[in-house]
Every structure is written in structure tokens, then in C-alpha cells.
Design a protein around this motif. Structure first.
Motif, PDB file in Angstrom:
ATOM      1  N   LYS A 216      -0.423  15.090  -0.177  1.00 49.60           N
ATOM      2  CA  LYS A 216      -0.070  13.869  -0.566  1.00 49.60           C
ATOM      3  C   LYS A 216      -1.896  12.691  -0.107  1.00 49.60           C
ATOM      4  CE  LYS A 216       1.074  13.619   4.373  1.00 49.60           C
ATOM      5  NZ  LYS A 216       2.402  13.561   5.115  1.00 49.60           N
TER       6      LYS A 216
ATOM      7  N   PHE B 138       1.821  11.066  -3.511  1.00 48.99           N
ATOM      8  CA  PHE B 138       1.838  12.095  -3.794  1.00 48.99           C
ATOM      9  C   PHE B 138       2.670  13.250  -4.855  1.00 48.99           C
ATOM     10  CE2 PHE B 138       4.531  12.116   0.976  1.00 48.99           C
ATOM     11  CZ  PHE B 138       4.628  11.147   0.293  1.00 48.99           C
TER      12      PHE B 138
ATOM     13  N   TYR C 294       4.074  16.683  -6.382  1.00 51.01           N
ATOM     14  CA  TYR C 294       5.400  17.571  -6.382  1.00 51.01           C
ATOM     15  C   TYR C 294       5.230  18.637  -7.284  1.00 51.01           C
ATOM     16  CZ  TYR C 294       7.360  16.185  -1.975  1.00 51.01           C
ATOM     17  OH  TYR C 294       7.795  15.563  -0.835  1.00 51.01           O
TER      18      TYR C 294
ATOM     19  N   SER D 164       0.817  -1.393  -0.058  1.00 51.89           N
ATOM     20  CA  SER D 164      -0.207   0.603  -0.132  1.00 51.89           C
ATOM     21  C   SER D 164       1.165   1.362  -0.036  1.00 51.89           C
ATOM     22  CB  SER D 164      -0.272   0.425   1.647  1.00 51.89           C
ATOM     23  OG  SER D 164      -1.952   1.439   1.614  1.00 51.89           O
ATOM     24  N   PRO D 165       1.203   1.959  -1.006  1.00 53.16           N
ATOM     25  CA  PRO D 165       2.097   3.373  -1.356  1.00 53.16           C
ATOM     26  C   PRO D 165       1.117   4.117  -0.898  1.00 53.16           C
ATOM     27  CG  PRO D 165       0.270   2.505  -3.169  1.00 53.16           C
ATOM     28  CD  PRO D 165       0.055   1.364  -1.918  1.00 53.16           C
ATOM     29  N   SER D 166       2.172   5.652  -0.415  1.00 55.63           N
ATOM     30  CA  SER D 166       2.030   7.002  -0.266  1.00 55.63           C
ATOM     31  C   SER D 166       2.504   7.607  -1.596  1.00 55.63           C
ATOM     32  CB  SER D 166       3.298   7.466   1.235  1.00 55.63           C
ATOM     33  OG  SER D 166       2.266   6.693   2.371  1.00 55.63           O
TER      34      SER D 166
ATOM     35  N   THR E 268      -2.151   8.740   1.918  1.00 56.99           N
ATOM     36  CA  THR E 268      -1.418   7.592   2.992  1.00 56.99           C
ATOM     37  C   THR E 268      -2.715   7.279   3.810  1.00 56.99           C
ATOM     38  OG1 THR E 268      -1.589   9.634   4.593  1.00 56.99           O
ATOM     39  CG2 THR E 268      -0.025   9.286   3.238  1.00 56.99           C
TER      40      THR E 268
ATOM     41  N   GLY F 263       9.878   4.906   2.433  1.00 59.17           N
ATOM     42  CA  GLY F 263      11.069   6.251   3.407  1.00 59.17           C
ATOM     43  C   GLY F 263      11.269   6.957   1.752  1.00 59.17           C
ATOM     44  N   LYS F 264      11.991   6.311   0.750  1.00 55.74           N
ATOM     45  CA  LYS F 264      12.669   7.421   0.170  1.00 55.74           C
ATOM     46  C   LYS F 264      11.738   7.493  -1.075  1.00 55.74           C
ATOM     47  CE  LYS F 264      14.400   2.575  -2.112  1.00 55.74           C
ATOM     48  NZ  LYS F 264      15.851   1.812  -2.135  1.00 55.74           N
ATOM     49  N   LEU F 265      11.243   8.848  -1.673  1.00 54.39           N
ATOM     50  CA  LEU F 265      10.867   9.208  -2.727  1.00 54.39           C
ATOM     51  C   LEU F 265      10.917   8.624  -4.014  1.00 54.39           C
ATOM     52  CD1 LEU F 265       9.642  12.370  -1.862  1.00 54.39           C
ATOM     53  CD2 LEU F 265       8.767  10.242  -0.784  1.00 54.39           C
TER      54      LEU F 265
ATOM     55  N   SER G 267       5.555   6.416  -2.400  1.00 54.09           N
ATOM     56  CA  SER G 267       7.262   5.540  -1.697  1.00 54.09           C
ATOM     57  C   SER G 267       6.184   5.161  -0.466  1.00 54.09           C
ATOM     58  CB  SER G 267       7.587   7.317  -0.434  1.00 54.09           C
ATOM     59  OG  SER G 267       7.780   6.664   0.891  1.00 54.09           O
ATOM     60  N   ASN G 268       7.151   3.673  -0.516  1.00 54.89           N
ATOM     61  CA  ASN G 268       6.663   2.842   0.273  1.00 54.89           C
ATOM     62  C   ASN G 268       7.867   2.446   1.124  1.00 54.89           C
ATOM     63  OD1 ASN G 268       7.797   0.955  -0.383  1.00 54.89           O
ATOM     64  ND2 ASN G 268       5.274  -0.173  -1.150  1.00 54.89           N
TER      65      ASN G 268
ATOM     66  N   LEU H 265       5.756  20.574  -2.339  1.00 55.57           N
ATOM     67  CA  LEU H 265       4.223  19.033  -1.351  1.00 55.57           C
ATOM     68  C   LEU H 265       2.548  20.331  -2.086  1.00 55.57           C
ATOM     69  CD1 LEU H 265       4.028  16.676  -1.173  1.00 55.57           C
ATOM     70  CD2 LEU H 265       2.857  17.400   1.530  1.00 55.57           C
TER      71      LEU H 265
ATOM     72  N   PHE I   8      10.181   9.106  -7.738  1.00 60.14           N
ATOM     73  CA  PHE I   8       9.615  10.163  -8.586  1.00 60.14           C
ATOM     74  C   PHE I   8       9.279   9.876 -10.007  1.00 60.14           C
ATOM     75  CE2 PHE I   8      10.184  14.582  -6.542  1.00 60.14           C
ATOM     76  CZ  PHE I   8      10.662  13.964  -5.279  1.00 60.14           C
ATOM     77  N   GLY I   9       8.374  10.601 -10.673  1.00 60.40           N
ATOM     78  CA  GLY I   9       7.702   9.940 -12.105  1.00 60.40           C
ATOM     79  C   GLY I   9       8.806  11.034 -13.215  1.00 60.40           C
TER      80      GLY I   9
END
Lengths: 111, 114
Positions: free
Chosen positions: A49, A34, A36, A30-32, A51, A97-99, A94-95, A46, A101-102
Motif C-alpha cells: 500500500k 493498494f 490486493y 491525495s489517495p491511498s 499512503t 475509508g471505503k475501498l 481509498s481516501n 494485501l 476496486f479496479g
């Protein structure tokens, strides 16, 4: 592994018309998620988001995004574009901690 | 200060030289991340510090890259024997102890390797 795909590298709209920036994600858990925004010569900010609470997320400056698990999508929308919305937009997952990016979508707003 | 600061804002160096980039996070942010943004691309994760735990170095592209952080304060990213492909904007971000916490980005350091 997690990844995001922004389906459009460049979107052009007229001022006052709706904005749709598309994003699909891939995640084993299950992702977070965001969004930006990066204005020229400015830092990343940001917008909103997700969550795992409400699937419709409202952010700053009138933007919102809807998490659709069945479609693995997290598209960004705004009812009416302003000139000041012209910028680069990044969908992020992120799931751990590290993001991740697209590649970014450049939004152009025409007067 | 109120936000994440990075120095220098711009760095031009010659191929083969070492460079050191600095990040000052927001006080109280236990997590600190380094990312790289090449021209026209999204950000690439480099390294992640969380409190006193061992850092996640899984994003470092080669052994020429290293980073240190003292406690929950300043971090430095070092690139040894720079190459032209290292040219990019290097961004630092800070956040809380939960992985879903918002990350607050600094303005970045633009590195140009000639």
C-alpha cells in the motif's frame, strides 16, 4: 469521485520473466493506493500500500509498485515471476475509508 | 480466531426469500466493511461501520439491503426478497480507525439465488 482503471484484464508471462500490471487512478484528494491479490478459492490478501510516504513501495513476495502523481499511475511490478504468482490482482484506491476496486487483472504464469 | 470469519460459507436460496449473512471481525478492529463481488468483477463497496458513528450506507444497491453492527463486534448483512442479480460473493473486512489502515478480508459468503 475516486476510481481506478486496470489497463489489462489478462496478462500472461513466462516463469522467470518480469511482471507488469498497470493501474491508473483518479482521485480529487491525495489517495491511498493498494494492490490486493486473490488466489483461487482463497481470500483477498494485501500485497502493498501507498499512503503518501515513499513513492516506491515494496510489498510481499517480491512485488513493488511506484506511485507517479504526474501520470496518475500505480503500476505493480516483479522482476521474476513464479508459478505461485498466478492469481487475480486488484488495484484499489481509498481516501474516505471505503475501498474502490479496479476490475482486476488475471495473471497467468507459464512454465 | 486470528482472522475475520464469515458464515455461512455458501448459501443457496430461492428468489423472494430473505437471507442473513454474518461477519465476525478481528477483535479490536473498529472499522467494518461489507463488499460484494459479482462473478468476474472487482469488489463493490456496500456499507461501512466505524465505531459508534452512523454507518456509511452509500453503497447499498437498494432498500432490500441492510446491515447492523453491535458495537465493535459482529455484523449481519440482510438481503430481503432476494433477486437473481443478488447472486455474488459477499465479503466482510475489518480495519483500524484511520481510513488508510489496511483492511483484512474474510473468506466471503457465496450467495446463489435460484
Amino acid at each position: 469521485a475516486q476510481s481506478v482503471t486496470q489497463l489489462d484484464s489478462h496478462v500472461s508471462v513466462s516463469e522467470g520473466t518480469p511482471v507488469l500490471l498497470r493501474c491508473n487512478y483518479s482521485s480529487s484528494y491525495s489517495p491511498s493506493l493498494f494492490w490486493y491479490v486473490q488466489h483461487p478459492n482463497k481470500g483477498l490478501q494485501l500485497l502493498l500500500k501507498y499512503t503518501s510516504a515513499a513513492t516506491l513501495v515494496k510489498g510481499i513476495n517480491g512485488f513493488e509498485a511506484e506511485f507517479k502523481k504526474s501520470e496518475t499511475s500505480f503500476h505493480l511490478t516483479k522482476p521474476s515471476a513464479h508459478m505461485s504468482d498466478a492469481a487475480e490482482y486488484f488495484c484499489v484506491v481509498s481516501n474516505t475509508g471505503k475501498l474502490i476496486f479496479g476490475q482486476g487483472t488475471t495473471l497467468q504464469v507459464k512454465p | 480466531g486470528a482472522g475475520v470469519s464469515q458464515s455461512p460459507s455458501n448459501k443457496v436460496t430461492e428468489k423472494g426469500k430473505d437471507v442473513e449473512l454474518r461477519c465476525d471481525p478481528i477483535s479490536g478492529h473498529t472499522a467494518l466493511y461489507w463488499y460484494r463481488q459479482r462473478l468476474g468483477q472487482g469488489l463493490e463497496f456496500l456499507i461501512y461501520f466505524q465505531g459508534n458513528s452512523a454507518p456509511d450506507k452509500s453503497g447499498l444497491p437498494s432498500d432490500r439491503f441492510s446491515a447492523e453492527r453491535t458495537g465493535e463486534s459482529v455484523s449481519t448483512l440482510t438481503i430481503q426478497r432476494t433477486q437473481q442479480e443478488d447472486s455474488a460473493v459477499y465479503l466482510c473486512a475489518g480495519g483500524g480507525f484511520r481510513w488508510a489502515d489496511t483492511q483484512y478480508f474474510g473468506p466471503g459468503t457465496r450467495l446463489t439465488v435460484l
